[in-house]
Design a protein around this motif. Structure first.
Motif, mmCIF file in Angstrom:
data_model
loop_
_atom_site.group_PDB
_atom_site.id
_atom_site.type_symbol
_atom_site.label_atom_id
_atom_site.label_comp_id
_atom_site.label_asym_id
_atom_site.label_seq_id
_atom_site.Cartn_x
_atom_site.Cartn_y
_atom_site.Cartn_z
ATOM 1 N N SER A 155 0.807 -1.517 0.164
ATOM 2 C CA SER A 155 -0.086 0.089 0.385
ATOM 3 C C SER A 155 0.404 1.489 0.069
ATOM 4 O O SER A 155 0.686 2.245 -0.305
ATOM 5 C CB SER A 155 -0.968 -0.256 1.069
ATOM 6 N N ASP A 156 1.832 0.836 0.406
ATOM 7 C CA ASP A 156 2.804 1.828 0.564
ATOM 8 C C ASP A 156 4.308 2.308 -0.372
ATOM 9 O O ASP A 156 5.399 3.617 -0.739
ATOM 10 C CB ASP A 156 3.594 2.879 1.577
ATOM 11 N N ARG B 287 6.940 6.475 -1.291
ATOM 12 C CA ARG B 287 5.910 7.655 -1.546
ATOM 13 C C ARG B 287 6.653 8.674 -1.299
ATOM 14 O O ARG B 287 6.241 9.134 -2.380
ATOM 15 C CB ARG B 287 5.361 7.801 0.279
ATOM 16 N N PRO C 233 -0.763 4.262 -6.615
ATOM 17 C CA PRO C 233 -0.467 3.154 -5.607
ATOM 18 C C PRO C 233 -0.605 1.773 -6.403
ATOM 19 O O PRO C 233 -1.483 1.499 -7.118
ATOM 20 C CB PRO C 233 -1.545 3.350 -4.721
ATOM 21 N N GLU D 156 -1.040 -1.200 -5.491
ATOM 22 C CA GLU D 156 -2.001 -2.507 -4.552
ATOM 23 C C GLU D 156 -3.675 -1.529 -6.513
ATOM 24 O O GLU D 156 -3.975 -2.911 -7.069
ATOM 25 C CB GLU D 156 -2.647 -2.816 -3.663
ATOM 26 N N TYR D 157 -3.688 -0.478 -5.770
ATOM 27 C CA TYR D 157 -4.773 0.692 -6.869
ATOM 28 C C TYR D 157 -4.534 -0.129 -8.200
ATOM 29 O O TYR D 157 -6.066 -0.369 -8.687
ATOM 30 C CB TYR D 157 -4.963 1.692 -6.789
ATOM 31 N N SER E 145 -7.267 6.539 -1.633
ATOM 32 C CA SER E 145 -7.623 5.255 -0.836
ATOM 33 C C SER E 145 -5.716 4.329 -0.484
ATOM 34 O O SER E 145 -5.751 4.162 0.897
ATOM 35 C CB SER E 145 -7.506 3.997 -2.306
ATOM 36 N N VAL E 146 -5.164 5.685 0.282
ATOM 37 C CA VAL E 146 -4.067 5.415 0.557
ATOM 38 C C VAL E 146 -3.526 6.405 1.210
ATOM 39 O O VAL E 146 -2.553 6.948 2.453
ATOM 40 C CB VAL E 146 -2.425 5.463 -0.222
#
Length: 211
Positions: A2-3, A39, A56, A58-59, A164-165
């Motif tokens: 996620s990061d 990030r 991101p 994951e997105y 989302s993050v």
């Protein structure tokens, strides 16, 4: 995950596919080759050039499709078919049709698709029936080995992705445009000259200003 972030070169796509920074340099639509940034590094690059958009990982990955870049198919379809095992199946591509560099496949029920996941398959025995009719049959085993994850640019919503993050990008300061910013002063009379006029004699006093 996620990061971690991809950096998209938002200035252009390849067909419908988004382009990202490639690990080692350049750009790619293949997510497996795209570089992943922490990030802080992703935001820092955005601050340097606002067309490099952080996404991101994951997105993006959850919205990925499967494409097949025809440039990386290293043998003709006929040769690949000849080497295919008897129990293999075939995908059927449209001749001279691409989404960017990716082949477009026959998909029963929806007509055609560049997403290999939606492509229809037939038994190997059906290959001869498609040959020479504007189609190109490829063995499934060979094509699956040359497939790669890609993502449609139209599937990506930047605001949604950053929310989302919990990332809010800094507002960038844009230089103000001044309508005289491309003008110079004549050495003879001091009047403004355009960049083109500096290579000619001043229309007011006749002085020469060319460097």
């Amino acid at each position: 995950m996620s990061d971690l972030f991809y950096l998209q070169d938002s200035r252009s796509n390849v067909g419908s596919r988004a382009m990202f920074w490639r690990e080692g340099g350049g750009y790619t639509s293949n997510l497996d080759e795209a570089e992943q940034f922490k990030r802080e590094s992703a935001v820092k690059q955005y601050e340097c050039r606002e067309t490099d958009l952080p996404w991101p990982v994951e997105y993006v990955r959850t919205r990925a499709q499967v494409g097949v870049d025809h440039q990386y198919l290293d043998v003709p379809a006929e040769q690949a078919l000849a080497a295919a095992p008897a129990d293999d199946r075939i995908y059927v591509a449209y001749k001279q049709a691409w989404d960017g560099n990716c082949l477009i496949w026959m998909a029963l029920g929806i007509g055609h698709t560049s997403n290999l996941t939606d492509a229809s398959t037939w038994s190997l025995e059906h290959a001869a029936g498609f040959t020479g009719r504007g189609y190109l049959p490829w063995p499934k085993g060979y094509i699956d080995q040359h497939s790669r994850p890609v993502v449609l640019a139209s599937m990506l919503d930047h605001k949604q992705a950053l929310r989302s993050v919990g990332l809010k990008l800094p507002k960038l300061k844009r230089p103000r445009y001044h309508r005289y910013s491309d003008r110079l002063n004549c050495d003879g009379c001091g009047r403004f000259l355009s960049d083109r006029q500096r290579f000619e004699d001043c229309p007011n006093c006749g002085a020469r200003n060319a460097p």
